[in-house]
Design an enzyme around this catalytic site. Structure first.
Site, PDB file in Angstrom:
ATOM      1  N   PRO A 116       0.837  -1.200   0.000  1.00  0.00           N
ATOM      2  CA  PRO A 116       0.000   0.000   0.000  1.00  0.00           C
ATOM      3  C   PRO A 116       0.872   1.250   0.000  1.00  0.00           C
ATOM      4  O   PRO A 116       1.869   1.313   0.716  1.00  0.00           O
ATOM      5  CB  PRO A 116      -0.815  -0.123   1.285  1.00  0.00           C
ATOM      6  CG  PRO A 116      -0.095  -1.105   2.136  1.00  0.00           C
ATOM      7  CD  PRO A 116       0.695  -1.982   1.221  1.00  0.00           C
ATOM      8  N   HIS A 117       0.497   2.196  -0.831  1.00  0.00           N
ATOM      9  CA  HIS A 117       1.282   3.423  -0.944  1.00  0.00           C
ATOM     10  C   HIS A 117       0.379   4.582  -1.344  1.00  0.00           C
ATOM     11  O   HIS A 117      -0.693   4.376  -1.888  1.00  0.00           O
ATOM     12  CB  HIS A 117       2.421   3.252  -1.955  1.00  0.00           C
ATOM     13  CG  HIS A 117       1.959   2.865  -3.315  1.00  0.00           C
ATOM     14  ND1 HIS A 117       1.629   1.572  -3.644  1.00  0.00           N
ATOM     15  CD2 HIS A 117       1.750   3.601  -4.436  1.00  0.00           C
ATOM     16  CE1 HIS A 117       1.260   1.524  -4.910  1.00  0.00           C
ATOM     17  NE2 HIS A 117       1.306   2.744  -5.414  1.00  0.00           N
TER      18      HIS A 117
END
Length: 160
Positions: A71-72
């Protein structure tokens, strides 16, 4: 691993940002927990980080396969990439590309300015996590220092 990758990983994910055996009830709870931890580390509010992660996930899952999620999101006012590493106690559904549950998660928060090393940072972490030997060592680590060592190449195996 090239020296640049090792330097990048140690800068992005210092040992104090590794979490071993994280317990969460689902994907939303995981993103909330990671946002809260990042907010504490960055001295920011949780809500904007959680919202940025949710917005990115709405474009498509950051579950990259092999039980790994990355996740970013980009954040206003962030000067350099910020990462967290977690191994989940129990794998969870993350809508990953291969539909496998996720147990290894690397959160990466990136500056909005695309001229930074964000793409390099993301690629470096993804490349390292997708290495089968590294993933195996991450899953075998007994504690957070061992988890960090497995990712950053500071010796494989469990920490003590």
């Amino acid at each position: 691993m090239p020296l640049d990758d090792l330097t990048t990983l140690n800068a992005l994910l210092p040992a104090e940002r590794a979490v071993c055996g994280l317990r969460v009830a689902g994907k939303a709870a995981l993103l909330e927990d990671l946002a809260r931890r990042a907010a504490r580390g960055l001295g920011r509010e949780t809500a904007p980080i959680r919202a940025a992660l949710a917005a990115r996930e709405s474009l498509g899952s950051t579950g990259i396969g092999y039980g790994i999620a990355l996740p970013h999101a980009r954040l206003d006012g962030l000067e350099r990439p910020y990462g967290l590493l977690a191994r989940l106690r129990d794998p969870l559904d993350f809508d990953a590309i291969d539909e496998r549950p996720v147990d290894l998660v690397a959160l990466l928060l990136l500056p909005v300015d695309p001229r930074d090393a964000s793409v390099t940072a993301l690629a470096c972490i993804a490349r390292r996590l997708r290495d089968p030997g590294v993933a195996s060592a991450l899953r075998a680590a007994r504690d957070a220092p061992g988890l960090h060592a497995a990712l950053c190449g500071n010796g494989f195996g469990a920490g003590g």
